[in-house]
Motif scaffolding. Structure first.
Motif, mmCIF file in Angstrom:
data_model
loop_
_atom_site.group_PDB
_atom_site.id
_atom_site.type_symbol
_atom_site.label_atom_id
_atom_site.label_comp_id
_atom_site.label_asym_id
_atom_site.label_seq_id
_atom_site.Cartn_x
_atom_site.Cartn_y
_atom_site.Cartn_z
ATOM 1 N N ILE A 162 0.251 -7.553 12.910
ATOM 2 C CA ILE A 162 0.798 -6.991 11.653
ATOM 3 C C ILE A 162 -0.051 -5.931 11.402
ATOM 4 C CG2 ILE A 162 1.498 -7.128 9.376
ATOM 5 C CD1 ILE A 162 1.752 -10.321 10.382
ATOM 6 N N THR A 163 0.547 -4.764 11.080
ATOM 7 C CA THR A 163 -0.367 -3.564 10.446
ATOM 8 C C THR A 163 -0.128 -3.530 8.902
ATOM 9 O OG1 THR A 163 -0.369 -2.335 12.488
ATOM 10 C CG2 THR A 163 -0.845 -1.089 10.601
ATOM 11 N N TYR A 164 -1.185 -3.409 8.195
ATOM 12 C CA TYR A 164 -1.227 -3.126 6.687
ATOM 13 C C TYR A 164 -1.311 -1.619 6.277
ATOM 14 C CZ TYR A 164 -0.828 -8.351 6.640
ATOM 15 O OH TYR A 164 -0.274 -9.442 6.979
ATOM 16 N N GLU A 165 -0.438 -0.927 5.624
ATOM 17 C CA GLU A 165 -0.921 0.217 5.091
ATOM 18 C C GLU A 165 -1.406 -0.038 3.671
ATOM 19 O OE1 GLU A 165 0.291 3.182 6.981
ATOM 20 O OE2 GLU A 165 0.653 1.433 8.582
ATOM 21 N N TYR A 166 -2.512 0.791 3.524
ATOM 22 C CA TYR A 166 -3.408 0.534 2.158
ATOM 23 C C TYR A 166 -3.870 1.713 1.801
ATOM 24 C CZ TYR A 166 -5.702 -3.160 -0.524
ATOM 25 O OH TYR A 166 -6.407 -3.690 -1.748
ATOM 26 N N VAL A 167 -3.649 2.006 0.610
ATOM 27 C CA VAL A 167 -4.396 3.194 0.006
ATOM 28 C C VAL A 167 -5.277 2.840 -1.181
ATOM 29 C CG1 VAL A 167 -4.272 5.158 -1.533
ATOM 30 C CG2 VAL A 167 -2.358 4.563 -0.089
ATOM 31 N N VAL A 168 -6.738 3.153 -1.302
ATOM 32 C CA VAL A 168 -7.593 2.594 -2.300
ATOM 33 C C VAL A 168 -7.634 3.611 -3.409
ATOM 34 C CG1 VAL A 168 -9.881 1.775 -2.544
ATOM 35 C CG2 VAL A 168 -8.962 1.479 -0.074
ATOM 36 N N TRP A 169 -7.369 3.139 -4.689
ATOM 37 C CA TRP A 169 -7.314 4.221 -5.646
ATOM 38 C C TRP A 169 -8.472 3.859 -6.520
ATOM 39 C CZ3 TRP A 169 -2.448 2.098 -4.239
ATOM 40 C CH2 TRP A 169 -1.525 3.082 -3.801
ATOM 41 N N HIS A 170 -9.047 4.850 -7.262
ATOM 42 C CA HIS A 170 -10.013 4.662 -8.167
ATOM 43 C C HIS A 170 -9.479 3.867 -9.419
ATOM 44 C CE1 HIS A 170 -13.234 5.818 -10.682
ATOM 45 N NE2 HIS A 170 -12.549 6.102 -11.699
ATOM 46 N N GLY A 171 -10.251 2.968 -9.824
ATOM 47 C CA GLY A 171 -9.837 2.007 -11.001
ATOM 48 C C GLY A 171 -8.652 1.089 -10.799
ATOM 49 N N ILE A 172 -8.021 1.017 -9.574
ATOM 50 C CA ILE A 172 -6.968 0.106 -9.280
ATOM 51 C C ILE A 172 -7.111 -1.045 -8.563
ATOM 52 C CG2 ILE A 172 -4.559 0.226 -8.464
ATOM 53 C CD1 ILE A 172 -4.155 2.741 -9.813
ATOM 54 N N LEU B 3 -6.404 2.300 6.300
ATOM 55 C CA LEU B 3 -6.760 2.763 5.233
ATOM 56 C C LEU B 3 -6.019 4.064 4.992
ATOM 57 C CD1 LEU B 3 -10.182 1.463 4.460
ATOM 58 C CD2 LEU B 3 -7.994 0.412 3.525
ATOM 59 N N ILE B 4 -5.079 4.426 4.131
ATOM 60 C CA ILE B 4 -4.677 5.802 4.282
ATOM 61 C C ILE B 4 -4.988 6.690 3.093
ATOM 62 C CG2 ILE B 4 -2.637 5.273 5.925
ATOM 63 C CD1 ILE B 4 -0.560 4.807 3.562
ATOM 64 N N GLU B 5 -5.035 7.862 3.358
ATOM 65 C CA GLU B 5 -5.344 8.922 2.421
ATOM 66 C C GLU B 5 -4.331 9.022 1.246
ATOM 67 O OE1 GLU B 5 -6.878 13.579 2.150
ATOM 68 O OE2 GLU B 5 -6.569 12.559 4.219
ATOM 69 N N TYR B 6 -4.754 8.755 0.038
ATOM 70 C CA TYR B 6 -3.773 9.264 -1.147
ATOM 71 C C TYR B 6 -3.544 10.700 -1.019
ATOM 72 C CZ TYR B 6 -1.616 9.546 -5.565
ATOM 73 O OH TYR B 6 -0.714 9.781 -6.576
ATOM 74 N N ASN B 7 -2.005 10.809 -1.312
ATOM 75 C CA ASN B 7 -1.578 12.213 -1.259
ATOM 76 C C ASN B 7 -1.163 12.369 -2.649
ATOM 77 O OD1 ASN B 7 -1.938 12.735 1.394
ATOM 78 N ND2 ASN B 7 -0.265 11.218 1.759
ATOM 79 N N PRO B 8 -1.604 13.283 -3.473
ATOM 80 C CA PRO B 8 -1.622 13.381 -4.799
ATOM 81 C C PRO B 8 -0.025 13.716 -5.046
ATOM 82 C CG PRO B 8 -3.781 14.156 -4.370
ATOM 83 C CD PRO B 8 -2.672 13.841 -3.319
ATOM 84 N N ILE B 9 0.739 13.196 -5.955
ATOM 85 C CA ILE B 9 1.916 13.550 -6.381
ATOM 86 C C ILE B 9 2.052 13.984 -7.817
ATOM 87 C CG2 ILE B 9 3.312 12.307 -4.449
ATOM 88 C CD1 ILE B 9 4.035 10.411 -6.849
ATOM 89 N N ASP B 10 1.928 15.083 -8.139
ATOM 90 C CA ASP B 10 1.975 15.885 -9.663
ATOM 91 C C ASP B 10 1.093 15.065 -10.587
ATOM 92 O OD1 ASP B 10 3.835 13.947 -10.279
ATOM 93 O OD2 ASP B 10 5.469 15.219 -10.017
ATOM 94 N N ALA C 99 -16.191 3.133 -2.195
ATOM 95 C CA ALA C 99 -15.220 2.191 -2.088
ATOM 96 C C ALA C 99 -14.463 1.884 -0.619
ATOM 97 C CB ALA C 99 -14.340 2.346 -3.299
ATOM 98 N N ILE C 100 -14.293 2.917 -0.184
ATOM 99 C CA ILE C 100 -13.616 2.836 1.215
ATOM 100 C C ILE C 100 -14.649 2.312 2.060
ATOM 101 C CG2 ILE C 100 -12.420 4.387 3.062
ATOM 102 C CD1 ILE C 100 -11.094 5.139 0.605
ATOM 103 N N ASP C 101 -15.904 2.788 2.157
ATOM 104 C CA ASP C 101 -16.778 1.997 2.818
ATOM 105 C C ASP C 101 -16.943 0.584 2.655
ATOM 106 O OD1 ASP C 101 -17.280 4.590 4.175
ATOM 107 O OD2 ASP C 101 -19.153 4.933 2.649
ATOM 108 N N ARG C 102 -16.849 0.114 1.425
ATOM 109 C CA ARG C 102 -16.999 -1.176 1.060
ATOM 110 C C ARG C 102 -15.668 -1.872 1.837
ATOM 111 N NH1 ARG C 102 -18.364 -2.245 -4.357
ATOM 112 N NH2 ARG C 102 -16.560 -1.294 -4.950
ATOM 113 N N TYR C 103 -14.611 -1.224 1.842
ATOM 114 C CA TYR C 103 -13.603 -1.738 2.553
ATOM 115 C C TYR C 103 -13.943 -2.138 4.151
ATOM 116 C CZ TYR C 103 -9.924 -2.634 -1.152
ATOM 117 O OH TYR C 103 -8.706 -2.955 -1.976
ATOM 118 N N VAL C 104 -14.306 -0.921 4.677
ATOM 119 C CA VAL C 104 -14.408 -0.957 6.136
ATOM 120 C C VAL C 104 -15.431 -1.922 6.312
ATOM 121 C CG1 VAL C 104 -15.064 0.604 8.001
ATOM 122 C CG2 VAL C 104 -13.840 1.545 6.326
ATOM 123 N N GLU C 105 -16.499 -1.944 5.713
ATOM 124 C CA GLU C 105 -17.471 -3.104 6.345
ATOM 125 C C GLU C 105 -17.099 -4.489 6.055
ATOM 126 O OE1 GLU C 105 -20.881 -1.955 3.461
ATOM 127 O OE2 GLU C 105 -20.985 0.042 4.713
#
Ligand code: SAH
Length: 347
Positions: free
Chosen positions: A260-270, A293-300, A311-317
């Motif tokens: 199974i593949t998980y799509e995951y965005v890491v957001w600041h403060g969330i 870990l997918i990059e967040y694409n801002p929507i307006d 934070a991303i590095d912490r996830y990866v490690e």
């Protein structure tokens, strides 16, 4: 009035098409020929069916229409990504995306007009779900991208992801029928292993897919393994909770042995703390899994912000230390609003 009564010929199975010709006093074999034109050759007019007699084409014209999509607008990104605005026979519009890499061409296709879910970070969620796409409307998006891949990149389409607009498991029957056509030698003959269906996680449907031993891959848009957090950004999680999702996924793995593949965005403060990472590791334990870990694409409006690199590095490690495969994915096609979560018919 006559026109209204005409049926969409691609709603017919091959058997029904064969029966139609037999009832007209023709050979059943004629049905096979027309079926081949409709699917393998993706013909959008009866006139283009050159090995079918004029009389037979006129007969078809009297009884049927071929509903098909039209690529209204094609935008090309500076990184090669192509976004198609696809007009459906009733005038509604969906979007699909061609994503080229050095070796592959991936089609990202839509399964619904709008979406029935309400993920707070996704542009598509702001459109209400208007209707499900028919199998042929999904098939046509793939054919259009295959043609563009041949034209602009000199190679056929290699992969398909159901990551466009809509929740594929809420249009399960039509998605499955489309995949049957895409993988059939009578259609595009693609391997199901090159197809990924991405879901926000509908437990009942995941179990159904497992029971049916489908051969395509499964991706789950997880984004958090903590119920309160996930419900705050993906409100339907209040109904389809993580424990139900996990149980369904365990069942999926038990039946299919497919990772199974998980799509995951890491957001600041969330979801950027160690607690969030640990919960993810814990969630992944029951079966071999991979985290994108997918990059967040801002929507307006800017309510969500991509977490910082630490934070991303912490996830990866942490994931790697726990032997969970992890990749960090850059977005493609942002300049034309073609990236994940940006599909919303701006045009
Ligand atoms: N409904 C299905 C199919 C859509 S896939 C699903 O949720 O899986 C679209 C992917 O892009 C999902 O993983 C989704 O969570 C992600 N996404 C949505 N909005 C995004 C955004 N603004 N930035 C990055 N990814 C986003």
């Amino acid at each position: 009035m006559e026109i209204d009564k005409k049926k969409d010929i691609r709603a017919l199975t091959k058997e029904q098409l064969r029966d139609f010709f037999v009832n007209q006093g023709d050979k059943a074999f004629r049905g096979n020929q027309v079926y081949e034109w409709l699917w393998q050759k993706a013909a959008y007019s009866f006139d283009s069916m050159t090995n079918i007699s004029k009389e037979t084409r006129a007969l078809l014209e009297r009884h049927f229409v071929i509903n098909h999509i039209r690529v209204d607008q094609m935008q090309r990104s500076t990184d090669g990504t192509i976004k198609n605005a696809v007009r459906l026979h009733d005038g509604l519009v969906v979007e699909s995306v061609l994503i080229p890499t050095s070796k592959r061409t991936t089609a990202c296709v839509s399964s619904q007009v709008g979406c029935s879910l309400d993920c707070k970070f996704c542009a598509t969620a702001r459109l209400k779900r208007m209707r499900n796409l028919n199998p042929d409307e999904i098939y046509d998006q793939v054919v259009a991208i295959d043609n563009e891949s041949r034209l602009y990149f000199d190679r056929p389409l290699s992969n398909i992801v159901f990551m466009g607009m809509g929740e594929p498991l809420m249009n399960y029957n039509n998605v499955l029928k489309a995949i049957e056509k895409i993988t059939s030698p009578e259609g595009l003959g693609m391997s199901p292993k090159r197809i990924t269906v991405s879901t926000s996680g509908v437990p009942k449907m995941i179990k159904k897919m497992a029971d049916e031993r489908v051969k395509f891959k499964l991706a789950v848009s997880l984004h958090s393994a903590i119920d309160e957090v996930r419900t705050s950004i993906m409100p339907f999680n209040a109904t389809f909770t993580l424990s139900d999702l996990r149980e369904a996924l365990a069942y999926w793995y038990q039946k299919t042995k497919s990772r199974i593949t998980y799509e995951y965005v890491v957001w600041h403060g969330i979801n950027d703390t160690q607690k969030d990472v640990d919960a993810l590791v814990d969630f992944c334990r029951f079966a071999p899994s991979k985290v994108n870990l997918i990059e967040y694409n801002p929507i307006d409006d800017g309510a969500f912000r991509q977490a910082n690199d630490d934070a991303i590095d912490r996830y990866v490690e942490t994931l790697e230390r726990n032997h969970i495969t992890v990749t960090v994915r850059r977005s493609r096609g942002k300049d034309i609003d073609a990236a994940c979560g940006q599909l919303a018919n701006k045009s």
